[in-house]
Structure formats: C-alpha cells, structure tokens
Design a protein around this motif. Structure first.
Motif, mmCIF file in Angstrom:
data_model
loop_
_atom_site.group_PDB
_atom_site.id
_atom_site.type_symbol
_atom_site.label_atom_id
_atom_site.label_comp_id
_atom_site.label_asym_id
_atom_site.label_seq_id
_atom_site.Cartn_x
_atom_site.Cartn_y
_atom_site.Cartn_z
ATOM 1 N N LYS A 585 0.728 -1.526 -0.154
ATOM 2 C CA LYS A 585 -0.365 -0.250 0.023
ATOM 3 C C LYS A 585 1.127 1.176 -0.141
ATOM 4 O O LYS A 585 2.025 0.973 1.026
ATOM 5 N N SER A 586 0.722 2.335 -0.424
ATOM 6 C CA SER A 586 1.103 3.405 -1.240
ATOM 7 C C SER A 586 0.306 4.320 0.181
ATOM 8 O O SER A 586 -0.924 4.881 0.981
ATOM 9 N N SER A 737 4.459 9.431 -1.645
ATOM 10 C CA SER A 737 4.637 8.537 -1.609
ATOM 11 C C SER A 737 5.229 7.713 -1.217
ATOM 12 O O SER A 737 6.251 7.409 -2.306
ATOM 13 N N THR A 739 6.234 3.107 -1.036
ATOM 14 C CA THR A 739 5.310 1.604 -1.304
ATOM 15 C C THR A 739 5.871 0.786 -0.100
ATOM 16 O O THR A 739 6.998 0.756 -0.605
ATOM 17 N N THR A 740 4.711 0.070 0.979
ATOM 18 C CA THR A 740 5.201 -0.578 1.866
ATOM 19 C C THR A 740 5.660 -2.027 0.727
ATOM 20 O O THR A 740 4.701 -2.802 1.330
#
Length: 899
Positions: A585-586, A737, A739-740
C-alpha cells in the motif's frame, strides 16, 4: 533485685535477637557497586589478591601480570614460553586451551615470597608443569625455579587443562587437572573410543585411570627444597599398586575453580560437561550436564561413565557402533586398553547441582543455553577480620558460583551437613563476560576476572573487577537534566535534579550546580532546580553535586550549547494508517523543516537536497525498533540492529565471531556456505533451537530450547545477510509517497522506518545541529505482551501467551489506529483446560462497555484462527478485547485491511 536481673536479661536478649535479625537480613542490591580495576586483558585465566590489594593474574599466552591499586596500572611480572597449539598426527595445527593456566601465592608468602604457576611449557615434550619461584614484588626471579610436578599429556588433540589451585589450612596445595581428551568426536556424549590410535578420544586413559594425573584434583604438600610430600588421607594410600598417591578426587572432566570452606574444610568446584543437548538412552545415554560439586573426603566423581547426579552412560563400541549395558555407579570397571591403573574403581559420587542446555527442573534459576560451570568462593565472615567492606552475615556459609557462558552470579545455601538447600540470584543487573575466576579479597570485596566473549583471542571486554559492599551510608544517586541543551541566545534554561535519590531514607541532601562557559566559571546555584539565562554564545557545562548529611557526595554533568537554535523537523503521514503498514500500500507523507538561522523548506532558503529522507525495512520487528532508531543508517547496522542486540545478549558470541573463526565458524563463513540455499533459513533456525553437530567438524552447536522461533529467525536472517552487500535505505524526496514493499525473503513481521533529518549551518561559533524525525510503521499485529492494561489475565514466562481466568477478563491496547482496518484475526491455543463451548471475545473501543466493533466465537478446543469483520472502525482508539466463558489462551492478534 531478682526481677530487675531477669528484666535486664530479657532486654539484653531482645536486643541481641534484634541485632541478629538485622545483620542476617538480605541486603539491598543498591548497597553493592561494581568497580572495574583493569581492562583489555589478554586471555586472563586465574588470579589471587595480595594483602596490600595488589592482584596478580595469569594470562593464557604466558604473561604473568600484577594490578597495582595505588597507581591503577598493570605491570609485567614474567613472560613464560608456553605451548597453546595442538599438532595432529597428520600435521594439522589448531589452537587449544593450553598455556599459562594458574597462579597462587604460598600461605607464608610474606616470609618466603614463594609463588606457584601451572602452565604448558613450549617445546616438544607434551606435559603441563607446576613450578615455584621467588617473587619480591617486581620481576619474577627466574633462576629461583623449582619444578614440583609434571603432568604428562598428549598435544595432538584439544582439550581440558584444569589449572585451579588453592591451599588448605594445613598448607596442602590442591591442583585441578583436565581429562586432556577430545570429546567432540563423541556426538556430545562420553568419549570412550578404545580403537587403536584413538587414545586422545578416550577419557578412560586419564579421568578413570587411578595411575594417571589427568582428570583429577591433586593434593600435595610443598617442601622447602622444591619437592613435595603426600598428605595423609588422599584417595589411595601411598604405595598402593597401580595408583598415584597425589590423587584426591578422580572422575573429573574439567574441574575449574576450587574453593575450601574455611570452617568445615570441605572442597567445592565447578565441573564442565560435554556439549550434547539431547538424551539418547537407546544408544549412548544422557545429555550433557555441567556440575557444581562438593568433596567432604576423597572420592570418584564418575566421569566418563556418569554425569550429573550419577546419570549413567552406556558402554559403546565406536568401531561396531553397538551399545552395551549402562554403567553401574556402585560397581564401575575401567577395561579400556588405554588404562594403566586399577580395573575396579571406587563407587561414583553424584554432583550436588547439575544442569543442561535447557531449563533445569531441579535448578531453574541456572537458566538455559550454552553452559560452562566455573564455581566460586564460600563466604565466611570470620575470614575477614578488620576488613573495610566485609559482606553481611546474610551470606555466611553460602557458596557464590558463576558460569562462563551465562554470566550470572548465583548464591547456594547449604545446610549444616553440606547438603543443597536453596539458590538465589546475586545482583541480577550484573552480567559477567566470560568469568573464569572469582574469589573474595582481604578487604571483603568479591573479585572476578572476565575472559570476555569468544575463545582464543584478546577480547575488548576482558577485565578485572571487584564488587564492593557498602553497609553504611551510601552516596546519593545523581540525575541531571536541562529543559534545553541547545538554542539561540538569549537561551532560557531550567536545570533539574529530578530522579536524584538517596537510598538511605531520611538523609538531608544539599544541591549545588556549578556552571562553566568554555571552561571558565560562570554561575553557581545552591538549589535543586535553578533557572538561568545564557546571554553569550558558547559551550556551557552544568555540573550537579549532591551531598548528604554525612558528607558523602556524587556528581553528574551535562553540556549546553548556546548560540545556534536546532532546526525543527516534522514528518507527517497525509494518508493511510499512522501506526501500521499493510504490504503493497502507498503512504503519502510530507516533511517540513524550519530553522531560526537558516530559514525553511517553505521559503526555499533550505534546499530539499539538504534534507535527508529515507525509508528502510527492519525484519526484526517492532519490539526492537528502539534499538534501530538510535542507529538508523544506510548500512546493515540499522537493518539488523535487533539481531545484533539479541546476539550480544545471548551466548552466540562466545562460540562465534563475525569474521574470524573461534570455537565455531565465523558468521561470514556460515553466510558464504549457505548462500543461495533456499532451505538454509529453516535448517539454521532448527539448529539454533535444537543444537547439532557435524557440519563444521566435531564442534557441537548447543541447543537453545527457550529461544522463540521468531528470535532464531531474526538471528538467522542477519547471519545469512553477510553473503550479500549491505542493503541501502531507499532515498526519498521531501514530499511524496512510499509503497510498503517487504523485500523478497524477509520476515513480514518487521517494521518500516521512515526518517527525515536536517543538519543546520553553524552559527555564533556553535557547530551545526542535527534534528531528525523518525516514523515507525510496524506490522499489523498486536503482541499480548504489549497490552497496557489487563484484567484477570495471566501470562506465560516470556509473555507470548495470555490466558484469561474469568468472564469479563480483558486486554487493553492504547492508541490503536484503525484507519483502513477491516478485519481482526486472533490465534487461540488449545491448553490443558478445555476451552468452554461457544466462548466469545468482543472487541470494543474506548472502554469495556464502549462501542462494539466485532465479535469472535471460539468453536473448538484446538488451535484456531478466528476472524471478525469490524464495523465502523476508524481513527485512533483505545482497543479492548473482552473474554467470556474463560479460560481462553491467546497468542497473537493481527489486523488486516482486507475483508
């Protein structure tokens, strides 16, 4: 008159009893202080404290040195040419335990100046020697040498030298010797290899050989001319065929530090066992045990046929791999072809205390993991007349013991017959690094010499220490802080003594702050919390001195830099969960920087390129990020800070080093060996927990049965990472942003660390100041140990499992961000007590009666993953898990952003 006499008698008696009760009360830990005397020693082995406070000690590579308390320096007394290596029949050379092992002063040292050393002399003759010299306080008089005793050994295979020495009240000298046997070829069991050419792997040649000095505790009486006589009462009367009259105890493997109870004359020592961590009663016998032993008279202590409390091994044929009968402690025979002594042996005596690699059911306080029993002194207050700091009467007759690998100090209480009564931890906050000798000095202090972590090298933590007892007034414990330690001028600062305390209740304390600027006196305050304004730029030092009513004082200082205001850095999450990450998710974020002298990002006086923004994934998990936050960087130090902390706290670094071979292989070599092996992580995790051998030769890997699989996984990931270049942290812009994405192959229970930092320009002569902001997004799970409040809930020893005990039990977690959370999963465990049918768990926000977010139903008495969909769960809330129809056992709670 008679009535008055009786009254006086009872008054005197009551006072005496009150005094007795007071002096026998367990002292508070804060009355003891660890004092480091000498550091960075070179493989220290054994020491003795002189009457004037000097400490003479032996170091394995041949140096005999003395610590002088007046100068605080260590001076060389002598350098012995020693043998420290073994040469196999094939010419292979390996480092071993030999070298300078022990030193002791004669009981009449003040008159005759005799000093004894035990060592492995260099040369082709395989022997260890006991020698006597004259020492007047500086260099040893080498031409005064008298050779008392030779112990013939083999130098083809390691190990076990012994070397402990002490004198009894009759001036008899005790000397411990090891079994001189390579036991790692025996799979962690007893070495009884009777095949031709394998005598180095058969302990029966020494320990159970009545005609050999190895694997024994010897007792002799040194004579004036440098010879010795045999005291009466040894194990075998002088002249007994096939025996050595010097033997006091036999059946020893590697007896370490000896001590004698000055009241009873009984002998005590620690005994190191082999490396096995499992029983194999079908073929070989019991697992390994280390021992703490007592000898009230001469005897046979069982090795290599028995271990611990006479747990018997089986006779085993190393050629045919066929097992024979269990040995009988009452009727033991040494039938080895390597035996030159008697065939029939004395009955075996069991150990007083014994413990293996796992938690001992009999002696749980000894812990788990690698073990190496050392021993220590018996305390008798009568031995310290006119001493400055004798330990209190609470410890009268108790045995202080330590373990080389585990680092604790425990105290054993014995009854009047020398039988074990109980055990307690001594100063739990003190952990010794490889203690090899421990004894009381003439002023009543407990001394210890620490070898350090790792074998056969000069360890930086090797040191000589003493632990002092203060039975009177104690110095105040000082804490000093400031409301600000840096800033622009004029800088308003409030100094604080908060946290300062005096352990002697009722003491009146006086506070004095002395402030200097660039080394010159500036201001003085006679109060605990003064306020001051720093007008001129510069570096200020504020020193707080606290004095009690007797004049005992203590101080602490802090530094304040005036003239340059530190920058203000903020890192904000603009969208998404602010506590947890959900893979893939970002996360939108923004960094702001404002500095009083430099400007800000917003007005563009600070360039975004000057701000360091990075993201990194730490597989160690949330509980260890406090370590990582202190050393965030772009290298492996940050990525595996938690694993490194685990290794330093465990016994791993005793047998392993990062880049050099120790007792076990270097971590780097392990990483290279298993590079690209997809099965390596799971296999190594099992090996860390269960132990094993055979991959790196005969060296045994001890088991760690109490280590969790997750901790073993963390350590394994760190070790295997050494086969690859360090992973750099991902550099990010000041706004954007992220991202994980969890790196391939990594543990998904880790944390993402996002960091923003800015170092400003210097101002008014004060160097640039750095401010950082760190955001931790942890894996979406709640450990039961992290519950801030519980009701009617019990935990297991390491707090990994919570068990409810009544309807209405709950776990409360503070400030849980439920943004994007759609579902919660609980892992419930089967226990000894069945889970009641239709047991329920409710999730509520705010309070036990708060808004209902979801309900779990436990359907069966087995381990189960139970899920519930949350309703109207948003924002940061205090989360309650409320249980009905107890008992229910919970291991893990996991949040999910998917239904």
């Amino acid at each position: 008159m008679l009535l008055k006499s009786i009254s006086a008698f009872f008054l005197l008696l009551s006072c005496s009893l009150a005094l007795h009760a007071q002096t026998n009360k367990k002292p508070e830990d804060n009355r003891f202080t660890k004092v480091v005397l000498a550091q960075r020693l070179e493989e220290p082995m054994q020491f003795q404290v002189l009457k004037d406070g000097r400490v003479i000690f032996a170091q394995r590579h041949g140096k005999l040195e003395v610590y002088d308390p007046v100068t605080g320096k260590v001076n060389l007394v002598a350098k012995f040419p020693v043998s420290t290596q073994y040469v196999s029949k094939t010419g292979e050379v390996s480092e071993g335990e030999d070298g300078l092992q022990g030193v002791i002063l004669d009981p009449d040292f003040e008159k005759n100046h005799w000093i004894y050393v035990y060592y492995s002399p260099a040369g082709t003759e395989a022997k260890n020697v006991l020698e006597r010299y004259v020492w007047h306080g500086k260099e040893l008089l080498m031409d005064s040498k008298k050779v008392l005793l030779d112990v013939v050994v083999q130098r083809e295979q390691c190990c076990h030298v012994g070397g402990g020495m002490l004198f009894d009240k009759d001036k008899n000298l005790f000397l411990s010797t090891g079994d001189n046997t390579f036991s790692r070829a025996s799979d962690g069991f007893t070495p009884l290899d009777e095949r031709p050419g394998k005598s180095g792997e058969d302990s029966q040649k020494g320990s159970s050989n009545t005609n050999d000095l190895r694997g024994k505790i010897l007792r002799i009486h040194p004579e004036q001319d440098g010879t010795y006589s045999i005291p009466k009462g040894n194990l075998f009367p002088q002249g007994t065929p096939l025996t050595r009259p010097e033997i006091y105890t036999m059946g020893n493997r590697n007896p370490w530090r000896l001590t004698i109870d000055s009241k009873t004359g009984w002998l005590y020592w620690g005994e190191v066992g082999p490396d096995g961590s499992r029983d194999d009663m079908e073929k070989r016998g019991p697992q390994s045990y280390d021992e703490f032993n007592i000898a009230k008279k001469p005897g046979n202590y069982g090795w290599p046929y028995f271990i611990g409390n006479n747990k018997a091994y089986r006779d085993y044929n190393f050629d045919t791999k066929v097992s024979g009968e269990f040995f009988d402690p009452a009727n033991t025979k040494n039938e080895s072809p390597n035996n030159t002594g008697m065939k029939n042996l004395p009955a075996a005596i069991p150990a007083m205390v014994w413990y293996g690699k796992g938690i001992s059911t009999e002696f749980p306080l000894l812990g788990s993991g690698s073990n190496s029993a050392v021993g220590g002194p018996i305390y008798r207050l009568g031995d310290f007349k006119d001493a400055k700091r004798p330990y209190p009467a609470y410890y009268e007759g108790k045995w202080f013991i330590t373990d080389f690998a585990r680092g604790w100090i425990n105290v054993i209480e014995l009854d009047e017959n020398g039988e074990y009564k109980s055990m307690e931890r001594f100063l739990p906050d003190i952990k010794l690094n490889g203690a090899l000798d421990m004894k009381f000095g003439p002023e009543g202090d407990l001394y210890a010499i620490e070898y350090g972590n790792g074998y056969f090298k000069n360890n930086p933590e090797a040191e000589l220490i003493r632990i002092e007892y203060n039975g009177g007034n104690r110095k105040p414990q000082v804490q000093a802080s400031a409301s600000k330690t840096a800033g622009a001028t004029p800088l308003k600062v409030t100094l604080s003594s908060e946290g300062t305390r005096d352990f002697d209740e009722g003491d009146q304390l006086k506070y004095e702050w002395k402030v200097t600027r660039n080394g010159a006196a500036y201001k003085t305050f006679n109060q605990s919390t003064p306020a001051l304004t720093l007008i001129s730029p510069g570096t200020y030092k504020a020193t707080l001195t606290v004095t009690d009513q007797t004049g005992a004082k203590n101080s602490k200082s802090l530094e304040i830099k005036a003239g340059n205001e530190p920058p203000k850095v903020n890192l904000a999450v603009l969208s998404g969960n602010k506590s947890f990450f959900f893979p893939g998710k970002s996360i939108k974020y923004a960094v702001s920087v404002n500095d009083a002298e430099d400007g800000s990002l917003l007005n563009k006086k600070i360039s975004p390129s000057q701000v360091s923004v990075s993201a990194n994934y730490l597989s160690e998990g949330f509980n260890l990020t406090d370590v990582a936050q202190k050393q965030i960087s772009t290298d492996v130090t940050a990525q595996f800070a938690g694993a490194m902390a685990m290794i330093n706290k465990s016994d791993c670094n005793i047998c392993h080093a990062k880049e050099t071979k120790s007792l076990g292989p270097a971590f780097v070599e392990i990483a290279k060996k298993y590079k690209g092996d997809v099965m390596a992580p799971s296999n190594l995790i099992k090996k860390i927990i269960n132990g094993g051998s055979g991959v790196w030769g005969h060296t045994m890997m001890p088991a760690h049965p109490t280590m969790t699989e997750n901790d073993a996984k963390t350590i394994t990931s760190y070790i295997l990472s050494m086969a690859y270049p360090p992973r750099s942290a991902k550099t990010l812009p000041a706004q954007g942003s992220f991202t994980t994405v969890v790196p391939e192959g990594e543990n998904t229970d880790g944390s993402f660390i996002i960091r923003a930092a800015y170092t400003d320009r210097s101002a008014n002569g004060i160097a640039g100041q750095m401010t950082e902001k760190v955001l931790v997004l942890r894996s979406p799970q709640l450990s039961v140990a992290d519950a801030e409040q519980v009701k009617d809930v019990n935990f297991n020893g390491d707090k990994t499992i919570a068990t409810t005990s009544a309807t209405g039990s709950f776990l409360k977690f503070n400030n849980v961000d439920l943004t994007s959370v759609k579902q919660i999963e609980i892992i419930a465990l089967r226990g000894r007590t069945p889970i009641p049918p239709q047991a329920k768990i409710e999730v509520r926000s705010g309070s036990p009666e708060g808004k209902l977010l979801g309900t779990f139903t436990v359907e069966a008495n087995e381990q189960a993953r139970i899920k519930t969909i949350l309703s109207e769960a948003t924002g940061i809330v205090d989360l309650y898990f409320i249980f009905s129809n107890a008992p229910i056992r919970i291991r893990q709670i996991r949040l999910s952003d998917m239904e």
